[in-house]
Design a protein around this motif. Structure first.
Motif, PDB file in Angstrom:
ATOM      1  N   VAL A 125     -12.161  -4.703  -8.563  1.00 25.06           N
ATOM      2  CA  VAL A 125     -11.024  -4.811  -7.647  1.00 25.06           C
ATOM      3  C   VAL A 125     -10.440  -3.427  -7.391  1.00 25.06           C
ATOM      4  N   ASP A 126      -9.588  -3.360  -6.410  1.00 28.13           N
ATOM      5  CA  ASP A 126      -8.865  -2.129  -6.119  1.00 28.13           C
ATOM      6  C   ASP A 126      -7.496  -2.224  -6.788  1.00 28.13           C
ATOM      7  N   TYR A 127      -7.143  -1.202  -7.550  1.00 29.79           N
ATOM      8  CA  TYR A 127      -5.851  -1.163  -8.230  1.00 29.79           C
ATOM      9  C   TYR A 127      -4.878  -0.311  -7.425  1.00 29.79           C
ATOM     10  N   THR A 128      -3.603  -0.725  -7.425  1.00 32.61           N
ATOM     11  CA  THR A 128      -2.548   0.003  -6.729  1.00 32.61           C
ATOM     12  C   THR A 128      -1.345   0.112  -7.652  1.00 32.61           C
ATOM     13  N   VAL A 129      -0.749   1.313  -7.712  1.00 35.79           N
ATOM     14  CA  VAL A 129       0.486   1.519  -8.467  1.00 35.79           C
ATOM     15  C   VAL A 129       1.635   1.372  -7.479  1.00 35.79           C
ATOM     16  N   LEU A 130       2.572   0.467  -7.805  1.00 35.47           N
ATOM     17  CA  LEU A 130       3.682   0.163  -6.911  1.00 35.47           C
ATOM     18  C   LEU A 130       5.001   0.646  -7.500  1.00 35.47           C
ATOM     19  N   ALA A 131       5.891   1.123  -6.647  1.00 36.12           N
ATOM     20  CA  ALA A 131       7.248   1.477  -7.067  1.00 36.12           C
ATOM     21  C   ALA A 131       8.028   0.182  -7.290  1.00 36.12           C
ATOM     22  N   VAL A 132       8.925   0.190  -8.249  1.00 39.42           N
ATOM     23  CA  VAL A 132       9.768  -0.976  -8.497  1.00 39.42           C
ATOM     24  C   VAL A 132      11.068  -0.852  -7.701  1.00 39.42           C
ATOM     25  N   ASN A 133      11.592   0.365  -7.603  1.00 36.85           N
ATOM     26  CA  ASN A 133      12.833   0.611  -6.878  1.00 36.85           C
ATOM     27  C   ASN A 133      12.526   1.217  -5.513  1.00 36.85           C
ATOM     28  N   SER A 158       9.909   7.893  -4.994  1.00 34.89           N
ATOM     29  CA  SER A 158       8.883   8.514  -4.171  1.00 34.89           C
ATOM     30  C   SER A 158       7.552   7.833  -4.459  1.00 34.89           C
ATOM     31  N   ASN A 159       6.573   8.066  -3.615  1.00 35.76           N
ATOM     32  CA  ASN A 159       5.235   7.468  -3.775  1.00 35.76           C
ATOM     33  C   ASN A 159       5.357   5.949  -3.895  1.00 35.76           C
ATOM     34  N   ILE A 160       5.793   5.293  -2.818  1.00 36.15           N
ATOM     35  CA  ILE A 160       6.035   3.854  -2.807  1.00 36.15           C
ATOM     36  C   ILE A 160       4.840   3.086  -3.368  1.00 36.15           C
ATOM     37  N   PHE A 161       3.644   3.404  -2.903  1.00 36.79           N
ATOM     38  CA  PHE A 161       2.447   2.856  -3.532  1.00 36.79           C
ATOM     39  C   PHE A 161       1.328   3.883  -3.454  1.00 36.79           C
ATOM     40  N   VAL A 162       0.521   3.896  -4.515  1.00 37.95           N
ATOM     41  CA  VAL A 162      -0.591   4.830  -4.609  1.00 37.95           C
ATOM     42  C   VAL A 162      -1.833   4.031  -4.989  1.00 37.95           C
ATOM     43  N   ASN A 163      -2.860   4.122  -4.170  1.00 38.09           N
ATOM     44  CA  ASN A 163      -4.119   3.452  -4.477  1.00 38.09           C
ATOM     45  C   ASN A 163      -4.882   4.262  -5.513  1.00 38.09           C
ATOM     46  N   CYS A 189      -3.749   8.226  -9.388  1.00 40.78           N
ATOM     47  CA  CYS A 189      -4.201   7.170 -10.285  1.00 40.78           C
ATOM     48  C   CYS A 189      -5.725   7.134 -10.241  1.00 40.78           C
ATOM     49  N   THR A 190      -6.341   7.012 -11.414  1.00 47.81           N
ATOM     50  CA  THR A 190      -7.795   7.011 -11.509  1.00 47.81           C
ATOM     51  C   THR A 190      -8.264   5.815 -12.333  1.00 47.81           C
ATOM     52  N   ARG A 225       7.279   1.461 -12.845  1.00 43.99           N
ATOM     53  CA  ARG A 225       6.136   1.234 -11.950  1.00 43.99           C
ATOM     54  C   ARG A 225       5.429  -0.044 -12.349  1.00 43.99           C
ATOM     55  N   ASN A 226       4.728  -0.640 -11.388  1.00 48.23           N
ATOM     56  CA  ASN A 226       3.903  -1.819 -11.633  1.00 48.23           C
ATOM     57  C   ASN A 226       2.481  -1.516 -11.198  1.00 48.23           C
ATOM     58  N   LEU A 227       1.519  -2.183 -11.842  1.00 50.06           N
ATOM     59  CA  LEU A 227       0.114  -2.094 -11.460  1.00 50.06           C
ATOM     60  C   LEU A 227      -0.276  -3.412 -10.824  1.00 50.06           C
TER      61      LEU A 227
END
Length: 188
Positions: free
Chosen positions: A87-95, A99-104, A37-38, A59-61
């Motif tokens: 701010v710092d953004y993080t992509v979160l898994a919904v389920n 894979s990739n539970i969260f990615v900064n 994520c960029t 996914r959620n932001l």
């Protein structure tokens, strides 16, 4: 002070990440392409473009204050614009099984041209003008009402926008900000 459960979980995840200095990936069978994520600020500093690739939907932001659903395409890409936030953004898994539970998301240098990144989900940039001002005003009104109504129902769950309605980015950005403000004010 009233702590919201989502904020506590995100704060706990962020604290764990800061201490470990690593991105957490769930183990999976077979090779999974790395998700990334960029965040790219606009040259004028008024908005950021957030793009991602290698994700599985849904996914959620999260920006530390609010969480919103992402529109991840069939290729695992997403692209959206938000008003500039430091701010710092993080992509979160919904389920839980994703894979990739969260990615900064990582911040890159501002764009200097007007070309949009090609991710397959590019949305046309909104053109500033009377239409955006009207959409922003409508978004503020609707978001404020949604935030107040959500707070009256329960201070444990923030309002989420119904993006099935056809509105501009300006509308949705104003909606989220107004909803968060009204919710926080009512639940303080």
């Amino acid at each position: 002070m009233h702590l919201h459960p989502r904020r506590a979980v995100v704060s706990l995840l962020a604290s764990s990440l800061a201490l470990s200095g690593a991105i957490v990936f769930a183990p999976t069978a077979g090779a999974v392409p790395a998700a990334s994520c960029t965040v790219t600020p606009a040259a004028n500093g008024t908005f950021v473009t957030i793009s991602g690739e290698g994700f599985t939907a849904p996914r959620n932001l999260n920006d530390g204050e609010s969480t919103e659903p992402l529109n991840v395409d069939a290729n695992g890409n997403f692209l959206l614009k938000r008003f500039q936030k430091n701010v710092d953004y993080t992509v979160l898994a919904v389920n839980e099984d994703q894979s990739n539970i969260f990615v900064n998301c990582r911040m890159v240098q501002p764009e200097t041209g007007t070309a949009q990144p090609e991710t397959g989900t590019a949305q046309p940039p909104s053109t500033p003008g009377m239409g955006d001002a009207s959409e922003r005003a409508q978004g503020r009104t609707a978001g404020g009402l949604a935030g107040r109504d959500a707070a009256e129902a329960s201070c444990s769950e923030r309002p989420m926008p119904d993006r099935s309605q056809n509105h501009t980015d300006a509308y949705w950005e104003a909606w989220v900000q107004a909803a968060d403000r009204a919710f926080d004010r009512a639940c303080a």
